[in-house]
Write a protein that holds these residues in place. Structure first.
Motif, mmCIF file in Angstrom:
data_model
loop_
_atom_site.group_PDB
_atom_site.id
_atom_site.type_symbol
_atom_site.label_atom_id
_atom_site.label_comp_id
_atom_site.label_asym_id
_atom_site.label_seq_id
_atom_site.Cartn_x
_atom_site.Cartn_y
_atom_site.Cartn_z
ATOM 1 N N MET A 1 21.091 33.858 22.633
ATOM 2 C CA MET A 1 20.087 34.467 23.458
ATOM 3 C C MET A 1 19.294 33.237 24.201
ATOM 4 N N THR A 2 19.257 32.898 25.445
ATOM 5 C CA THR A 2 18.446 31.985 25.988
ATOM 6 C C THR A 2 17.211 32.593 26.420
ATOM 7 N N ILE A 3 15.971 32.065 25.903
ATOM 8 C CA ILE A 3 14.728 32.301 26.482
ATOM 9 C C ILE A 3 13.950 31.404 27.238
ATOM 10 N N ALA A 4 13.582 31.950 28.630
ATOM 11 C CA ALA A 4 13.052 30.971 29.443
ATOM 12 C C ALA A 4 11.621 30.672 29.006
ATOM 13 N N ALA A 5 11.171 29.528 29.322
ATOM 14 C CA ALA A 5 9.818 28.993 29.027
ATOM 15 C C ALA A 5 8.749 29.836 29.626
ATOM 16 N N ASN A 6 7.745 30.140 28.836
ATOM 17 C CA ASN A 6 6.564 30.967 29.158
ATOM 18 C C ASN A 6 6.831 32.364 29.534
ATOM 19 N N SER A 7 7.684 32.815 28.800
ATOM 20 C CA SER A 7 8.206 34.182 29.102
ATOM 21 C C SER A 7 7.853 35.161 28.172
ATOM 22 N N SER A 8 8.283 36.455 28.492
ATOM 23 C CA SER A 8 7.884 37.534 27.434
ATOM 24 C C SER A 8 8.992 38.607 27.736
ATOM 25 N N GLY A 9 9.128 39.660 26.763
ATOM 26 C CA GLY A 9 10.092 40.484 26.946
ATOM 27 C C GLY A 9 10.445 41.325 25.674
ATOM 28 N N LEU A 10 11.483 42.251 25.496
ATOM 29 C CA LEU A 10 11.476 43.200 24.454
ATOM 30 C C LEU A 10 12.978 42.690 23.736
ATOM 31 N N LEU A 11 13.218 43.022 22.499
ATOM 32 C CA LEU A 11 14.254 42.848 21.600
ATOM 33 C C LEU A 11 14.567 43.799 20.989
ATOM 34 N N ASN A 12 15.788 44.245 20.964
ATOM 35 C CA ASN A 12 16.357 45.344 20.450
ATOM 36 C C ASN A 12 16.262 45.404 18.749
ATOM 37 N N PHE A 13 16.103 46.398 18.118
ATOM 38 C CA PHE A 13 15.978 46.139 16.584
ATOM 39 C C PHE A 13 16.242 47.543 16.117
ATOM 40 N N THR A 14 17.238 47.603 15.275
ATOM 41 C CA THR A 14 17.534 48.735 14.618
ATOM 42 C C THR A 14 17.060 48.729 13.086
ATOM 43 N N TYR A 15 16.579 50.088 12.657
ATOM 44 C CA TYR A 15 16.019 50.195 11.074
ATOM 45 C C TYR A 15 16.080 51.687 10.923
ATOM 46 N N GLN A 16 16.860 51.884 9.768
ATOM 47 C CA GLN A 16 17.059 52.989 9.334
ATOM 48 C C GLN A 16 17.488 54.050 10.534
ATOM 49 N N GLY A 17 18.307 53.580 11.057
ATOM 50 C CA GLY A 17 18.861 54.508 12.249
ATOM 51 C C GLY A 17 18.192 54.662 13.318
ATOM 52 N N GLU A 18 16.657 54.099 13.351
ATOM 53 C CA GLU A 18 16.137 54.060 14.686
ATOM 54 C C GLU A 18 16.110 53.104 15.549
ATOM 55 N N SER A 19 16.277 53.159 16.749
ATOM 56 C CA SER A 19 16.507 52.093 17.922
ATOM 57 C C SER A 19 15.122 51.753 18.222
ATOM 58 N N LEU A 20 14.650 50.632 17.861
ATOM 59 C CA LEU A 20 13.226 50.141 18.386
ATOM 60 C C LEU A 20 13.397 48.831 19.035
ATOM 61 N N GLN A 21 12.034 48.437 19.758
ATOM 62 C CA GLN A 21 12.090 47.242 20.570
ATOM 63 C C GLN A 21 11.088 46.445 19.980
ATOM 64 N N THR A 22 10.964 45.279 19.928
ATOM 65 C CA THR A 22 9.946 44.386 19.582
ATOM 66 C C THR A 22 9.496 43.553 20.812
ATOM 67 N N TRP A 23 8.586 43.638 21.163
ATOM 68 C CA TRP A 23 7.853 42.788 22.382
ATOM 69 C C TRP A 23 7.380 41.482 21.886
ATOM 70 N N TYR A 24 7.715 40.325 22.781
ATOM 71 C CA TYR A 24 7.330 38.907 22.452
ATOM 72 C C TYR A 24 6.764 38.175 23.623
ATOM 73 N N LYS A 25 6.099 37.188 23.280
ATOM 74 C CA LYS A 25 5.464 36.266 24.375
ATOM 75 C C LYS A 25 5.874 34.848 24.065
ATOM 76 N N LEU A 26 6.217 34.171 24.749
ATOM 77 C CA LEU A 26 6.526 32.587 24.308
ATOM 78 C C LEU A 26 5.574 31.849 25.345
ATOM 79 N N VAL A 27 4.777 30.915 24.568
ATOM 80 C CA VAL A 27 3.756 29.952 25.330
ATOM 81 C C VAL A 27 4.626 28.690 25.153
#
Length: 305
Positions: free
Chosen positions: A1-27
């Motif tokens: 996965m290529t992440i652009a400089a100075n960007s933010s977004g959501l990453l998919n994550f599954t735990y115990q059958g739950e579909s989750l999303q983790t928000w990130y911010k790159l500086v």
């Protein structure tokens, strides 16, 4: 996965059958020659806002800095109906591993864990033994909740008697949401959390967000720093600290809720460790003594071992 400089977004994550999303911010830019630094903030259940001063490490040193909101906080997935058992160390170790993998930095990264984030980082390093980890910073954190409770209790006993009485009365009555109790907490936090007056906007907004959705904090910690009733109550990693082989910088403030009794065992049990205390700081030296803090952390991260 290529992440652009100075960007933010959501990453998919599954735990115990739950579909989750983790928000990130790159500086910064992950393609730079500098090792990226992942900031794992505290709470539990607080968003990344209060640790934003660490963007200075990019401004001053060119280090790419990655922030993220742990599940249950900020712009990541919230699950208010989940039982306390769901909000576990296992969940957050898995989430951090998923983040590093999806962002493609698991083979070369640094970690800085603050408060609960430091507890999480210790667990992550001990369980995963990540080969790509270059430097570790444990800021204002602990290795034993029993020791932390003793530390906070000692600090509370040094506060004015009327404040101690307000805390005791409301905790016994179960009225920890009352104005009297919250006011007592504020006085304590102004001495031991952040000593600046007024508090910086990002810190105030971060704590306000935690109060708006206290699901994770309540489940893992409890009603306040004074009374730990959550799933972390018996938490300790003292017997496993020797398994951390990464060069580790340990930080606390002289007025920190994590007093020397909490921090000392970490320093003594990790083989390659350096301990720096900030004489004019509480639990957030990156606010209280920002210039010196960034110098100390920046020097550590730019060192080669």
């Amino acid at each position: 996965m290529t992440i652009a400089a100075n960007s933010s977004g959501l990453l998919n994550f599954t735990y115990q059958g739950e579909s989750l999303q983790t928000w990130y911010k790159l500086v910064g830019d992950l393609s730079s020659s500098q090792t990226p630094l992942v900031i794992v903030n505290g709470g539990p259940g607080a968003p990344h806002l209060y640790v934003l001063p660490h963007t200075l490490l990019h401004d001053q040193r060119g280090i790419p800095v990655l922030f993220y909101d742990q599940v249950g906080s900020g712009q990541s997935t919230h699950l208010k109906g989940k039982s306390a058992e769901f909000w576990s160390v296992d969940l957050y170790v898995a989430e951090l591993g998923n983040l590093l993998s999806l962002l493609g930095i698991s083979d070369n990264f640094d970690l800085l864990g603050h408060s609960w984030g430091g507890m999480l980082v210790q667990e992550f390093v001990i369980r995963r033994q990540p080969r790509g980890l270059r430097h570790l910073v444990l800021a204002d954190t602990l290795a034993s909740m029993e020791m932390y409770i003793a530390s906070v209790s000692k600090l509370l006993r040094a506060m004015p008697q009327e404040l101690q009485d307000a805390v005791k009365k409301n905790e016994e009555a179960g009225t920890t949401s009352s104005k009297e109790y919250q006011d007592a907490c504020t006085v304590f936090y102004q001495k031991h959390l952040c000593k600046l007056d007024p508090w910086p906007k990002d810190l105030a907004e971060g704590l306000a967000a935690l109060e708006e959705d206290p699901t994770v904090y309540g489940a893992m910690q409890g009603p306040s720093e004074f009374t730990v009733t959550g799933t972390l109550k018996e938490w300790s990693i003292l017997d496993s600290l020797h398994l951390i082989a990464t060069p580790t910088l340990i930080i606390n403030g002289a007025d920190d809720t994590c007093q020397d009794s909490c921090v000392g065992p970490i320093f003594h049990k990790i083989r390659k460790a350096k301990w720096v205390q900030f004489a004019k700081s509480g639990h957030t030296p990156f606010w209280d003594e920002q210039e010196r803090y960034m110098q100390v952390v920046g020097d550590w991260l730019c060192d080669t071992f």
